[in-house]
Design a protein around this motif. Structure first.
Motif, PDB file in Angstrom:
ATOM      1  N   UNK A  35       0.834  -1.194   0.000  1.00  0.00           N
ATOM      2  CA  UNK A  35       0.000   0.000   0.000  1.00  0.00           C
ATOM      3  C   UNK A  35       0.874   1.251   0.000  1.00  0.00           C
ATOM      4  N   UNK A  36       0.317   2.339  -0.452  1.00  0.00           N
ATOM      5  CA  UNK A  36       0.958   3.644  -0.350  1.00  0.00           C
ATOM      6  C   UNK A  36       0.614   4.194   1.026  1.00  0.00           C
ATOM      7  N   UNK A  37       1.540   4.101   1.958  1.00  0.00           N
ATOM      8  CA  UNK A  37       1.254   4.489   3.334  1.00  0.00           C
ATOM      9  C   UNK A  37       0.924   5.973   3.454  1.00  0.00           C
ATOM     10  N   UNK A  38       1.537   6.792   2.617  1.00  0.00           N
ATOM     11  CA  UNK A  38       1.272   8.233   2.673  1.00  0.00           C
ATOM     12  C   UNK A  38      -0.172   8.543   2.307  1.00  0.00           C
ATOM     13  N   UNK A  39      -0.769   7.703   1.468  1.00  0.00           N
ATOM     14  CA  UNK A  39      -2.143   7.931   1.029  1.00  0.00           C
ATOM     15  C   UNK A  39      -3.171   7.167   1.861  1.00  0.00           C
ATOM     16  N   UNK A  40      -2.701   6.379   2.803  1.00  0.00           N
ATOM     17  CA  UNK A  40      -3.639   5.565   3.597  1.00  0.00           C
ATOM     18  C   UNK A  40      -3.397   5.770   5.092  1.00  0.00           C
ATOM     19  N   UNK A  41      -2.540   4.962   5.689  1.00  0.00           N
ATOM     20  CA  UNK A  41      -2.384   4.976   7.143  1.00  0.00           C
ATOM     21  C   UNK A  41      -1.829   6.286   7.677  1.00  0.00           C
ATOM     22  N   UNK A  42      -1.000   6.970   6.902  1.00  0.00           N
ATOM     23  CA  UNK A  42      -0.420   8.217   7.392  1.00  0.00           C
ATOM     24  C   UNK A  42      -1.465   9.316   7.572  1.00  0.00           C
ATOM     25  N   UNK A  43      -2.626   9.136   6.984  1.00  0.00           N
ATOM     26  CA  UNK A  43      -3.695  10.128   7.114  1.00  0.00           C
ATOM     27  C   UNK A  43      -4.631   9.835   8.287  1.00  0.00           C
ATOM     28  N   UNK A  44      -4.394   8.724   8.970  1.00  0.00           N
ATOM     29  CA  UNK A  44      -5.270   8.324  10.064  1.00  0.00           C
ATOM     30  C   UNK A  44      -4.871   8.995  11.374  1.00  0.00           C
ATOM     31  N   UNK A  45      -5.849   9.177  12.247  1.00  0.00           N
ATOM     32  CA  UNK A  45      -5.563   9.643  13.596  1.00  0.00           C
ATOM     33  C   UNK A  45      -4.718   8.598  14.313  1.00  0.00           C
ATOM     34  N   UNK A  46      -3.861   9.051  15.205  1.00  0.00           N
ATOM     35  CA  UNK A  46      -2.953   8.147  15.915  1.00  0.00           C
ATOM     36  C   UNK A  46      -3.696   7.026  16.626  1.00  0.00           C
ATOM     37  N   UNK A  47      -4.837   7.360  17.262  1.00  0.00           N
ATOM     38  CA  UNK A  47      -5.560   6.370  18.047  1.00  0.00           C
ATOM     39  C   UNK A  47      -6.079   5.224  17.178  1.00  0.00           C
ATOM     40  N   UNK A  48      -6.578   5.541  15.990  1.00  0.00           N
ATOM     41  CA  UNK A  48      -7.125   4.484  15.140  1.00  0.00           C
ATOM     42  C   UNK A  48      -6.003   3.743  14.416  1.00  0.00           C
ATOM     43  N   UNK A  49      -4.928   4.433  14.079  1.00  0.00           N
ATOM     44  CA  UNK A  49      -3.790   3.754  13.456  1.00  0.00           C
ATOM     45  C   UNK A  49      -3.208   2.721  14.417  1.00  0.00           C
ATOM     46  N   UNK A  50      -3.241   3.043  15.691  1.00  0.00           N
ATOM     47  CA  UNK A  50      -2.709   2.124  16.686  1.00  0.00           C
ATOM     48  C   UNK A  50      -3.444   0.808  16.760  1.00  0.00           C
ATOM     49  N   UNK A  51      -4.640   0.744  16.185  1.00  0.00           N
ATOM     50  CA  UNK A  51      -5.405  -0.500  16.223  1.00  0.00           C
ATOM     51  C   UNK A  51      -4.913  -1.526  15.203  1.00  0.00           C
ATOM     52  N   UNK A  52      -4.163  -1.063  14.203  1.00  0.00           N
ATOM     53  CA  UNK A  52      -3.762  -1.990  13.132  1.00  0.00           C
ATOM     54  C   UNK A  52      -2.240  -2.018  12.908  1.00  0.00           C
ATOM     55  N   UNK A  53      -1.499  -1.291  13.738  1.00  0.00           N
ATOM     56  CA  UNK A  53      -0.043  -1.220  13.580  1.00  0.00           C
ATOM     57  C   UNK A  53       0.642  -1.939  14.730  1.00  0.00           C
ATOM     58  N   UNK A  54       1.563  -2.833  14.394  1.00  0.00           N
ATOM     59  CA  UNK A  54       2.306  -3.594  15.390  1.00  0.00           C
ATOM     60  C   UNK A  54       3.787  -3.502  15.045  1.00  0.00           C
ATOM     61  N   UNK A  55       4.567  -2.906  15.961  1.00  0.00           N
ATOM     62  CA  UNK A  55       5.954  -2.646  15.633  1.00  0.00           C
ATOM     63  C   UNK A  55       6.017  -1.681  14.468  1.00  0.00           C
ATOM     64  N   UNK A  56       6.715  -2.050  13.430  1.00  0.00           N
ATOM     65  CA  UNK A  56       6.815  -1.187  12.249  1.00  0.00           C
ATOM     66  C   UNK A  56       6.012  -1.741  11.077  1.00  0.00           C
ATOM     67  N   UNK A  57       5.058  -2.616  11.368  1.00  0.00           N
ATOM     68  CA  UNK A  57       4.280  -3.236  10.294  1.00  0.00           C
ATOM     69  C   UNK A  57       2.789  -2.913  10.433  1.00  0.00           C
ATOM     70  N   UNK A  58       2.151  -2.774   9.278  1.00  0.00           N
ATOM     71  CA  UNK A  58       0.721  -2.505   9.196  1.00  0.00           C
ATOM     72  C   UNK A  58       0.012  -3.804   8.804  1.00  0.00           C
TER      73      UNK A  58
END
Length: 437
Positions: free
Chosen positions: A120-143
């Motif tokens: 995925x293009x992280x800049x166009x997807x996960x990087x646009x998410x709020x920290x709290x919701x990104x934390x639900x799908x990010x483990x270590x340095x992997x999405x």
């Protein structure tokens, strides 16, 4: 994010034991795949979410390189996760699956879902998410998925019953208790709220809002805090409300609970954005249009919030076409056309910026007496960061439900969280996990 790295490093080996009996062996988390070429081909998509068949059809019509074959499966608690886990382990799982946030860590630690890094293009997807919701799908340095909905926890009130009691919408839990007492004086057969023993996720959300931390890491071991000070404060508060006959203990979604809402026995609901649909369904025949309003949770010291529910879309280990699966997941979670295609399936509040207004257009919120989406937005902004779900939510969920089973025979909420703490620690130790005492 040390605690999430532990999930991969420790639980990746140990928690796979949980699936051995039913599913055979499991491996650790997969290495991040690399996208090559222009995604094309056929993929399968499993989901229990209503309307996803329409979304898959809309995606198929929008282009001619990728074909999505959709299959409805039961909700996770009704056997959906067992079916998914078994199929993945057997090598015939779907390419794309729907997994709720509390359950995702176990699928990650068992290597049953693939990281999206490189797909995925992280800049166009996960990087646009709020920290709290990104934390639900990010483990270590992997999405390990893209989030679909964010579910800010809120309260719903019968504003006419609050008015009858002579109180405003409670802003603190102390005011909530006082409102319950005043309502009881003017309506002796009514309760301000219900406590739902079958909704452990609600208990987790209330503990989260109070500053609790059920799962954390200390010296490379899991630290379990289901009976931490914040959770005990929440348990003691609700027990006091139950003992004073201000709150009724009843199973959420049961016939009794539904009747209590329709006839005014219960004047509020602890819920999330998605609760609006259920409240309307259970009360509109009783002429309650305009009587229900949404509000932020009462607070302890300062405005604070939590999530209550929510799902992600994930690429399973079974997928032989992860590039095409990633393209579809991006469509599901970031494209307004996907939201339009799903139609009116409820009061959705979505994780990706700018999509909620699209969903809002499909849902007629005029049943409610205030701007419920404005409340959702405000509640979302107060969600406390850094909540970690445990390495196996099923262990915790079952332990808490079993402990709550004693509420009808003299047990207390405080005793229940202590029992759930012990049962969770014992269960995770049996899985081979390192637990900090």
């Amino acid at each position: 994010m040390k605690r999430r790295k532990l999930l991969i490093g420790v639980a990746g080996l140990a928690s796979s034991v949980m699936l051995l009996a039913a599913c055979g062996s499991a491996s650790g988390p997969s290495a991040a795949p690399v996208s090559t070429g222009d995604p094309a081909g056929s993929i399968t998509f499993w989901s229990s979410l209503a309307g996803m068949d329409q979304v898959a059809a809309a995606f198929n019509k929008s282009q001619d390189k990728i074909t999505v074959n959709f299959e409805t499966i039961p909700q996770g608690a009704s056997g959906g996760y067992a079916k998914l886990s078994t199929a993945i382990t057997a090598g015939n799982g779907p390419d794309v699956a729907t997994i709720e946030y509390p359950q995702l860590p176990l699928f990650v630690s068992n290597g049953q879902v693939q990281p999206l890094n490189g797909l995925i293009d992280e800049a166009e997807t996960v990087d646009k998410l709020a920290t709290e919701i990104r934390g639900q799908i990010e483990f270590g340095d992997k999405i390990y998925g893209l989030p679909y909905d964010a579910a800010p926890m809120v309260m719903y009130y019968r504003q006419d019953m609050l008015k009858k009691a002579g109180v405003e919408v409670p802003k603190t839990w102390a005011e909530f208790e006082e409102a319950g007492k005043k309502l009881k004086k003017v309506a002796p057969d009514s309760y301000l709220a219900s406590f739902n023993p079958n909704e452990v996720a609600a208990t987790a959300g209330l503990a989260w809002q109070a500053g609790g931390s059920w799962f954390d890491v200390a010296d490379d071991s899991w630290k379990i805090g289901i009976n931490d000070a914040a959770t005990k404060k929440v348990a003691d508060f609700w027990q006091k409300m139950i003992d004073a006959d201000l709150v009724k203990v009843s199973q959420a979604y049961s016939d009794e609970w539904s009747l209590d809402l329709s006839n005014g026995t219960v004047a509020s609901v602890v819920g999330a954005n998605w609760s609006a649909t259920g409240i309307q369904k259970r009360t509109e025949a009783s002429g309650q249009k305009g009587k229900w309003i949404a509000a932020q949770l009462p607070n302890w010291d300062a405005p604070a919030g939590a999530f209550y529910g929510g799902s992600s879309f994930n690429i399973t280990k079974s997928s032989q076409n992860p590039a095409a699966a990633a393209e579809f997941i991006k469509y599901l979670t970031t494209n307004p056309e996907a939201i339009k295609a799903r139609g009116n399936t409820g009061s959705a509040f979505l994780a990706f910026p700018g999509l909620t207004p699209v969903a809002q257009e499909a849902f007629d919120a005029s049943y409610f007496g205030n701007d419920i989406y404005g409340v959702f937005e405000s509640a979302y902004k107060t969600v406390l960061p850094d909540w970690q779900w445990g390495p196996n939510w099923d262990v915790t969920n079952t332990a808490m439900k079993d402990a709550y089973g004693k509420l009808s025979t003299g047990g207390t909420l405080g005793e229940a969280v202590d029992t759930a703490q012990t049962a969770t620690v014992d269960g995770l130790k049996q899985s081979g996990l390192s637990i900090a005492e």
